[in-house]
Design a protein around this motif. Structure first.
Motif, short mmCIF file in Angstrom:
data_model
loop_
_atom_site.label_atom_id
_atom_site.label_comp_id
_atom_site.label_asym_id
_atom_site.label_seq_id
_atom_site.Cartn_x
_atom_site.Cartn_y
_atom_site.Cartn_z
N TRP A 114 38.54 43.94 33.25
CA TRP A 114 39.90 43.48 32.96
C TRP A 114 40.76 44.73 32.68
CZ3 TRP A 114 41.79 43.28 27.53
CH2 TRP A 114 43.11 42.82 27.46
N PRO A 115 41.93 44.86 33.34
CA PRO A 115 42.69 46.11 33.24
C PRO A 115 43.10 46.50 31.82
CG PRO A 115 43.60 44.68 34.96
CD PRO A 115 42.55 43.89 34.26
N GLY A 116 43.21 45.53 30.92
CA GLY A 116 43.61 45.87 29.54
C GLY A 116 42.47 46.46 28.71
N LEU A 117 41.25 46.45 29.27
CA LEU A 117 40.09 46.83 28.45
C LEU A 117 40.12 48.29 28.02
CD1 LEU A 117 37.38 46.00 27.20
CD2 LEU A 117 36.29 46.59 29.37
N SER A 304 29.40 34.64 27.50
CA SER A 304 29.37 36.08 27.76
C SER A 304 30.77 36.58 28.10
CB SER A 304 28.45 36.35 28.96
OG SER A 304 28.59 37.69 29.38
N MET A 305 30.99 37.85 27.86
CA MET A 305 32.22 38.48 28.30
C MET A 305 32.01 39.21 29.63
SD MET A 305 34.29 39.92 25.16
CE MET A 305 35.36 38.72 24.40
N GLY A 306 30.79 39.07 30.18
CA GLY A 306 30.42 39.83 31.37
C GLY A 306 31.31 39.59 32.57
N LYS A 307 31.70 38.35 32.81
CA LYS A 307 32.50 38.04 34.01
C LYS A 307 33.99 38.01 33.68
CE LYS A 307 28.78 37.13 36.42
NZ LYS A 307 28.28 38.10 37.34
N THR A 308 34.32 37.69 32.44
CA THR A 308 35.74 37.59 32.11
C THR A 308 36.34 38.96 31.80
OG1 THR A 308 34.95 36.98 29.92
CG2 THR A 308 35.88 35.22 31.27
N VAL A 309 35.60 39.79 31.04
CA VAL A 309 36.18 41.06 30.58
C VAL A 309 35.55 42.23 31.35
CG1 VAL A 309 36.58 42.54 28.59
CG2 VAL A 309 36.70 40.06 28.34
N TRP A 310 34.25 42.37 31.26
CA TRP A 310 33.56 43.44 32.00
C TRP A 310 32.05 43.30 31.80
CZ3 TRP A 310 32.44 49.04 30.20
CH2 TRP A 310 32.03 49.82 31.29
N GLY A 311 31.29 43.42 32.87
CA GLY A 311 29.82 43.35 32.78
C GLY A 311 29.27 44.46 31.90
N GLU A 356 45.42 35.89 28.40
CA GLU A 356 45.85 36.86 29.42
C GLU A 356 44.68 37.28 30.32
OE1 GLU A 356 47.15 41.38 29.35
OE2 GLU A 356 48.04 40.25 27.68
N VAL A 357 43.51 37.47 29.67
CA VAL A 357 42.31 37.84 30.42
C VAL A 357 42.00 36.78 31.48
CG1 VAL A 357 39.78 38.11 30.24
CG2 VAL A 357 41.27 39.14 28.51
N VAL A 358 42.02 35.52 31.04
CA VAL A 358 41.66 34.43 31.94
C VAL A 358 42.68 34.31 33.08
CG1 VAL A 358 41.45 31.91 32.04
CG2 VAL A 358 40.35 33.18 30.20
N ALA A 359 43.95 34.51 32.77
CA ALA A 359 44.99 34.42 33.82
C ALA A 359 44.81 35.55 34.84
CB ALA A 359 46.37 34.51 33.18
N SER A 362 41.89 34.78 37.07
CA SER A 362 42.22 33.73 38.03
C SER A 362 42.93 34.34 39.24
CB SER A 362 43.12 32.72 37.32
OG SER A 362 43.43 31.69 38.18
N HIS A 363 43.84 35.28 38.97
CA HIS A 363 44.60 35.92 40.02
C HIS A 363 43.68 36.73 40.95
CE1 HIS A 363 47.86 38.04 41.96
NE2 HIS A 363 47.26 39.17 41.65
N VAL A 364 42.82 37.56 40.33
CA VAL A 364 41.91 38.42 41.13
C VAL A 364 40.96 37.57 41.97
CG1 VAL A 364 39.96 40.02 40.89
CG2 VAL A 364 42.01 40.38 39.54
N LEU A 365 40.42 36.52 41.33
CA LEU A 365 39.44 35.69 42.04
C LEU A 365 40.10 34.89 43.17
CD1 LEU A 365 37.34 34.58 38.94
CD2 LEU A 365 36.57 36.09 40.79
#
Ligand SMILES: Cc1ncc(COP(=O)(O)O)c(C=O)c1O
Length: 474
Positions: A114-117, A304-311, A356-359, A362-365
């Motif tokens: 996620w770019p904000g990470l 998990s935060m693996g797919k939403t934020v970062w693996g 914001e992460v989820v939105a 959604s856009h990337v996917l």
């Protein structure tokens, strides 16, 4: 040497291996793919030539030639006394450690961070001196993080207190810990097929016997089979992915949730719901709470935060009743001594931005899914590409059962994929291919071009009987 595989087990793992001529090369390729997928671990003793030829109903000289080809390509070594043993992958091997450089690697279905990470990590680093003042061995998880996780369940309509959460190093470690605590040798585990392979591997490693229940992108869960499997095998545990199932991308309907919950309740089965992919919505709509009216002791959730934020963050968790949490905490030190403090602090700091992460996900996917679907429709219209509303991948039906042969062919052209059988519980799925849409649209378009270039060759090289006979099953 660590282990051996029987001729029967190897024959089952190979499935429809006879995908091209000469037969010995097709057999060698089948075994190579099992090595690449890690379904055959390094240092596994293969069956004697005579035994394998009997199990596969082929001549001994064909097996001998296949083993010779595997020796020449550095996949096995044969010695007098120990027979033929698989070797660790060499670095130049497609699928080996260095091979992903320059290649398109679609073996893992993981979106970029996620770019904000990066900003959150920098901010948390400012409190490094406070962090390192802690003892650092945190088997349960930081209270701030457990509170944030519990709050998110409450927001979904699942009342949760922080005492019902244990933080783990990713969902994989959560599944492994649950398997270690809940399963004994020979216990039955109900599991979807196709499924997330590393979960199946962790459950097998606990010596459980897996009972597969089919799920498809178009038709969902086979409820008749599931009800029968619950009633007949009384599984100790059922491992399910109710939302955006990996690999099919399918989500359970309310009816599917309630039928499975009732069947599990009757059988006294603990439902382990893996929700790692649950927040990866593109155009389905809000996440349901689901599974709420059963015995609360029998419903365990993994996140998990693996797919939403970062693996690479390696933060996951288990939500369970307090009693099970205590058992997990007691058992955990044999596996690991806690989740890293820094990663936990980062995860806790990300939670306020979760919408914001989820939105962004959604856009990337959506971009990835739409690029993959349109490229496939253009280049490979004979494949059936199901419509998915979220998740990480397309579970595609090919027009011939040659997924393994195709995966081997495109590997040599710099495209790394996992063949359908990798996701299967009891063998099969040679007609399916998983294409993750977590990669960039450019990479996905290039990947489809490579597949389209390979497919006529792979299909043309297959014995006519295989293509025609199994085509009629569609
Ligand atoms: C369904 C499912 N569960 C668990 C995992 C592992 O997650 P983690 O990276 O948090 O260990 C994955 C990753 O691919 C997954 O798809």
């Amino acid at each position: 040497m660590d282990s051996r595989i029987s001729a029967r087990a190897l024959s089952a793992a190979l499935g429809g291996w006879r995908t091209r001529e000469p037969a010995y090369e097709a057999l060698a390729d089948g075994i190579r793919l099992l090595c690449l997928d890690n379904r055959l671990a390094p240092r596994t003793a293969l069956p004697a030539e005579r035994e394998l030829s009997a199990a596969l109903h082929i001549s001994r000289s064909t097996v001998a030639a296949a083993y010779r080809s595997l020796r020449d390509s550095g996949h096995i070594v044969s010695t007098r006394g120990s027979g033929s043993v698989t070797l660790p992958l060499r670095r130049r091997d497609p699928g080996g450690a260095a091979s992903a450089e320059g290649a398109i690697d679609l073996q893992q279905a993981s979106p970029p961070a996620w770019p904000g990470l990066a900003g959150v990590i920098s901010e948390v680093a400012l409190s490094a001196s406070t962090l390192v003042a802690r003892t650092g061995y945190d088997v349960l998880g930081r209270i701030e993080l457990r509170e944030a996780i519990a709050r998110r369940y409450c927001d979904r309509g699942i009342p949760t207190s922080p005492s019902e959460i244990i933080v783990t190093t990713g969902a994989q470690s959560a599944i492994h810990l649950l398997a270690a605590v809940l399963l004994g040798r020979g216990d039955r585990v109900l599991i979807e097929t196709p499924t997330y392979p590393h979960a199946a591997d962790a459950l097998r490693r606990a010596d459980a016997r897996l009972v597969g229940v089919p799920v498809t992108t178009d038709d969902g869960w086979d409820l008749d089979r599931a009800e029968q499997a619950f009633a007949r095998t009384l599984p100790v545990l059922a491992y399910l992915m109710p939302d955006f199932q990996n690999p099919t991308g399918r989500s359970m309907t309310e009816q599917e949730r309630s039928v499975l919950l009732r069947a599990a309740d009757r059988a006294g089965t603990i439902l382990v719901l893996d929700e790692t992919t649950a927040d990866l919505d593109i155009d389905r709509g809000p996440l349901a709470s689901g599974f709420m009216d059963g015995d609360p002791a029998l419903v365990v959730r993994v996140g998990s935060m693996g797919k939403t934020v970062w693996g690479g963050l390696r933060v996951g968790w288990i939500r369970a009743e307090g009693d099970l949490i205590r058992r997990l905490v007691a058992s955990r030190p044999a596996q690991d001594l806690g989740t890293p403090e820094f990663e936990q602090a980062v995860a806790a700091a990300v939670f306020p931005d979760f919408a914001e992460v989820v939105a962004q996900r959604s856009h990337v996917l959506r971009e990835g899914r739409d690029a993959a679907v349109s490229s496939l429709a253009r280049a490979l219209p004979q494949w059936r590409v199901p419509r998915v509303q979220g998740g990480v991948s397309l579970w595609i039906e090919l027009d011939a059962p040659l997924s393994s042969a195709l995966v081997m062919d495109v590997r040599s052209r710099g495209l790394l994929l996992s063949a359908g059988p990798r996701f299967s519980v009891e063998g099969g799925h040679d007609r399916h291919l998983r294409i993750p849409f977590t990669a960039s649209p450019d990479d996905l378009a290039r990947a489809v071009d490579i597949l389209a270039e390979s497919w006529p060759r792979v299909r043309g090289g297959a014995p006519v009987a295989l293509v025609e006979q199994l085509d009629s099953v569609v």
